[in-house]
Design an enzyme around this catalytic site. Structure first.
Site, short mmCIF file in Angstrom:
data_model
loop_
_atom_site.label_atom_id
_atom_site.label_comp_id
_atom_site.label_asym_id
_atom_site.label_seq_id
_atom_site.Cartn_x
_atom_site.Cartn_y
_atom_site.Cartn_z
N TYR A 227 -2.00 -9.76 17.55
CA TYR A 227 -1.01 -10.56 16.44
C TYR A 227 -0.82 -11.62 16.83
O TYR A 227 -1.16 -12.56 15.72
CB TYR A 227 0.17 -9.78 16.73
CG TYR A 227 1.27 -10.18 15.72
CD1 TYR A 227 1.37 -10.01 14.45
CD2 TYR A 227 2.62 -10.86 16.21
CE1 TYR A 227 2.10 -10.21 13.44
CE2 TYR A 227 3.33 -11.18 15.05
CZ TYR A 227 3.27 -11.02 14.07
OH TYR A 227 4.54 -11.19 13.10
N LYS B 287 -2.24 -14.73 14.08
CA LYS B 287 -1.22 -15.74 13.41
C LYS B 287 -1.72 -17.14 13.72
O LYS B 287 -1.54 -17.96 12.85
CB LYS B 287 0.04 -15.55 14.16
CG LYS B 287 0.77 -14.17 13.58
CD LYS B 287 1.17 -14.41 11.92
CE LYS B 287 1.65 -13.16 11.43
NZ LYS B 287 1.69 -13.13 10.04
N ILE C 64 0.66 -1.17 0.02
CA ILE C 64 -0.12 0.02 -0.14
C ILE C 64 0.89 1.18 0.18
O ILE C 64 0.28 2.20 -0.08
CB ILE C 64 -1.03 0.23 1.11
CG1 ILE C 64 -0.27 -0.32 2.51
CG2 ILE C 64 -2.26 -0.71 0.80
CD1 ILE C 64 -1.02 -0.03 3.76
N ARG C 65 2.03 0.96 0.10
CA ARG C 65 2.92 2.36 0.23
C ARG C 65 4.17 2.01 -0.88
O ARG C 65 4.62 0.90 -0.96
CB ARG C 65 3.47 2.63 1.61
CG ARG C 65 4.20 1.16 1.97
CD ARG C 65 4.74 1.74 3.64
NE ARG C 65 5.22 0.54 4.22
CZ ARG C 65 6.83 0.32 4.57
NH1 ARG C 65 7.48 1.36 4.61
NH2 ARG C 65 7.13 -0.67 5.06
#
Ligand code: NAD
Length: 320
Positions: free
Chosen positions: A140, A144, A35-36
């Site tokens: 997170y 996962k 996205i960047r």
């Protein structure tokens, strides 16, 4: 692998995996996406496309338009950053993975999905077996574990060839780490070279598994290359290379940077996350099923990291 898509390519792993794939498969098209914008190296030798993995149609379109036959899905929000915005982390890590698996199901391509030692939790034995209790207490870690299960499900239900490893903390010199709990093990090298001292956010004796980036890249490529017939686990293989504490790492750096000092200013959030992870993982399943073998231990990693990062920082200073 003839037409490869790497998501989240501007991050710590992608910045090195994309050139490694382009070198290893010179006849393949390796498209980098994120996205960047990332390091200019991502635009050398192959396309770079803007792709938000939380947009299902965009992911499906990108996979179909590029005729992709293998996806390395790296887009994610990492442990420390995820705790600051659990909703965003869930969206990117779960919905993003689901979109990628759906695109793979529709197009028949294979997928590499990295899990993490964060998929374990306080109830896991301190030396984590391949198959064990996984009750993480971070968002997170939750994404996962759920991701590991979703990958298994897509394989069993739909036959998608999805494979993955549980990476430990990764140490590298090309791109900065993206907000993980093991970032200290990269930051320490920048400060050792520039300042001769470093203030660490974890306690001196916090032991965690770590790996040097060349081994991490090799793990991904070797697992994707291996004959699927020998795989019993397929997803979420424990892989290990070295166990480090900030104190031991500083000691090894001091052999090359005399007088190097380490200080401690412990961040309770990241310390708590680190303490919820195992001190080491047992990677015998990866060794047995696809021949996993790390090349870099502590001494070789520190020597290489200081030399290469030193060159990079020197070149950057000379050009500014
Ligand atoms: P990173 O944070 O450096 O890079 C992740 C990239 O994902 C970033 O460039 C970011 O811009 C991109 N991204 C975020 N949201 C996105 C979106 N909606 N769409 C597309 N791209 C998006 O992470 P990394 O270290 O390169 O990690 C890659 C993978 O490996 C992740 O799944 C991570 O959990 C896993 N992993 C990394 C480590 C480590 O130490 N680096 C350890 C264990 C597992």
């Amino acid at each position: 692998m003839k037409r490869v898509l790497v998501t989240g390519a501007a991050g710590q792993i992608g910045t090195e995996l994309v050139p490694a794939l382009r070198t290893q498969y010179p006849d393949a098209v390796v498209a980098a996406s994120d996205i960047r914008a990332g390091d200019p190296i991502l635009e050398e030798g192959g396309p770079f496309v803007t792709l938000d993995v939380t947009r299902p149609q965009a992911v499906a379109r990108c996979v179909a338009e590029h005729g992709v036959d293998a996806i390395f899905h790296l887009a994610a929000i990492l442990s420390a950053t995820a705790e600051d915005d659990p909703q965003a982390a869930y969206h990117v890590n779960m919905d993003g993975l689901h979109n990628v698996l759906e695109a793979a199901r529709a197009s028949g391509c294979s997928v590499f999905v990295p899990s993490s030692i964060a998929a374990f939790g306080p109830g896991t034995p301190t030396e984590a077996p391949q198959d064990t209790i996984q009750r993480p207490n971070t968002i997170y870690g939750v994404t996962k574990v759920a991701g590991e299960l979703l990958c298994d499900y897509y394989h069993h239900k739909y036959g998608v060839d999805v494979r993955g490893v549980r990476y430990p903390g990764l140490i590298s010199y090309m791109a900065p780490p993206g907000g993980g709990t093991t970032d200290y093990a990269v930051d320490i090298f920048y400060h050792a070279i520039r300042d001769g001292e470093y203030t660490c956010f974890l306690e001196a004796d916090t032991q965690l598994d770590m790996m040097y980036m060349p081994d991490a890249l090799r793990a991904a490529i070797e697992l994707m290359e291996t004959d699927a017939g020998g795989l019993r686990h397929r997803n979420a293989f424990n892989v290990a290379a070295m166990q480090l504490t900030p104190e031991h790492l500083a000691e090894e750096i001091r052999k090359h940077v005399p007088g190097f000092q380490i200080h401690y200013d412990v961040d309770p959030k990241r310390q708590a996350i680190a303490e919820s992870w195992p001190r080491r993982v047992d990677d015998s399943a990866a060794r047995e099923e696809w021949g996993w073998q790390p090349e870099f231990g502590l001494e070789a990693m520190v020597e290489d990291m200081l030399a290469r990062l030193g060159e990079r920082l020197g070149a950057a200073a000379a050009s500014s």
